[in-house]
Design a protein around this motif. Structure first.
Motif, PDB file in Angstrom:
ATOM      1  N   ASP A   1     -44.736 -18.835  27.754  1.00  0.00           N
ATOM      2  CA  ASP A   1     -43.974 -17.827  28.500  1.00  0.00           C
ATOM      3  C   ASP A   1     -44.854 -17.022  29.477  1.00  0.00           C
ATOM      4  OD1 ASP A   1     -41.395 -18.336  27.519  1.00  0.00           O
ATOM      5  OD2 ASP A   1     -41.748 -17.138  25.726  1.00  0.00           O
TER       6      ASP A   1
ATOM      7  N   HIS B   1     -43.101 -17.185  23.351  1.00  0.00           N
ATOM      8  CA  HIS B   1     -43.531 -18.551  23.051  1.00  0.00           C
ATOM      9  C   HIS B   1     -44.845 -18.878  23.766  1.00  0.00           C
ATOM     10  CE1 HIS B   1     -38.995 -18.566  22.972  1.00  0.00           C
ATOM     11  NE2 HIS B   1     -39.325 -18.838  21.725  1.00  0.00           N
TER      12      HIS B   1
ATOM     13  N   HIS C   1     -36.994 -14.176  23.401  1.00  0.00           N
ATOM     14  CA  HIS C   1     -37.455 -13.353  24.528  1.00  0.00           C
ATOM     15  C   HIS C   1     -36.903 -11.936  24.388  1.00  0.00           C
ATOM     16  CE1 HIS C   1     -37.721 -17.212  27.268  1.00  0.00           C
ATOM     17  NE2 HIS C   1     -38.505 -17.276  26.209  1.00  0.00           N
TER      18      HIS C   1
END
Ligand SMILES: [Zn+2]
Length: 278
Positions: free
Chosen positions: A17, A14, A120
């Protein structure tokens, strides 16, 4: 190696991150002369309670560019994956292969495959899947195999199953804490809108998008740099704000001396002997 020839790529799921996990290290790499590119595999289009996806993705793209400027990264690439929908598909593996081969980084940072967020995990899986393929000429032949094969490091996370992250490298980012906090503040849609209701106490103390620079900095440090303080405690580090990384067994293996030569000077590197590929 001349620092300006050193290429670093940070690949997160994202837009934010890379910063959440290693804004300080990115700033230090850039300050040392290395070229840094940040990547978000998704456009982050679901991280809001009010803004609809398309509008949010556009806003978040602007936030990534401001963050890259704040940290001294030369580029922040946002791929067209959708938030909450990332998977290690063939299409996505080819897309990520292309952006890696085009830049030919010496080091890639990414997520581990154990993490609360499926996006993730998917990005970690994509990297684990393609790291060997990066040197296979007929894999994604439209992007030629570069001379450099990357070492892959995992960014920190808090998870302990199957095991917690091993701090092979620790970067003390205490002296760039304001710059690191400012990069998080660039992602206003997240740190002052989406995320505060998820953290106990944060909603009440949220200075909001229009808060002063000082208030916003203090707020993100209090609620997000606590992860760095937690890492200092769990790994027994006498550093206020450490950013920790684990060298993946996939990808190029580096000796501790090679790691020391590449990472910013302040890095503490666990002694290891192996070098070469795999
Ligand atoms: Zn994320």
């Amino acid at each position: 190696m001349d620092r300006k020839d050193l290429r670093i790529m940070v690949i997160g799921a994202h837009p934010d991150d890379p910063e959440v996990n290693m804004a300080g290290t990115i700033a230090k790499f850039a300050e040392s002369g290395a070229r840094v590119r940040m990547v978000s595999v998704s456009c982050g289009d679901k991280g809001h309670r009010v803004l609809p996806p398309k509008e949010l993705a556009e806003r978040r793209y602007g936030e990534t560019q401001a963050s890259a400027r704040t940290l001294g990264a030369e580029r922040y690439v946002v791929l067209d994956g959708h938030d909450c929908e990332l998977e290690a598909t063939m299409e996505m593996k080819l897309k990520v292969t292309k952006i890696i081969r085009e830049f030919a980084p010496h080091i890639i940072f990414t997520h581990r495959t154990c993490d609360y967020h499926a996006d993730h995990r998917a990005v970690g899986q994509i990297l684990m899947d393609i790291t060997y393929f990066l040197g296979v000429p007929y894999w994604c032949p439209e992007a030629p195999v570069p001379d450099v094969m990357p070492a892959v490091f995992f960014m920190r996370d808090k998870f302990t199953v199957p095991r917690e992250i091993r701090p092979d490298v620790v970067v003390d980012v205490t002296d760039v804490q304001d710059q690191a906090a400012d990069a998080l503040c660039c992602h206003a849609s997240q740190f002052f809108e989406w995320l505060p209701p998820e953290l106990p106490g944060a909603a009440e103390e949220n200075p909001g998008v229009d808060g002063s620079v000082e208030d916003k900095r203090a707020f993100v440090k209090k609620y997000w740099f606590v992860r760095k303080e937690m890492d200092a405690r769990r790994f027994g580090l006498s550093v206020r704000y450490p950013e920790v990384f684990e060298l993946s067994e996939y990808g190029k293996q580096l000796s501790s001396n090679e790691i020391k030569a590449m990472f910013p000077e302040c890095a503490i590197v666990r002694e290891r002997e192996s070098s070469g590929m795999r």
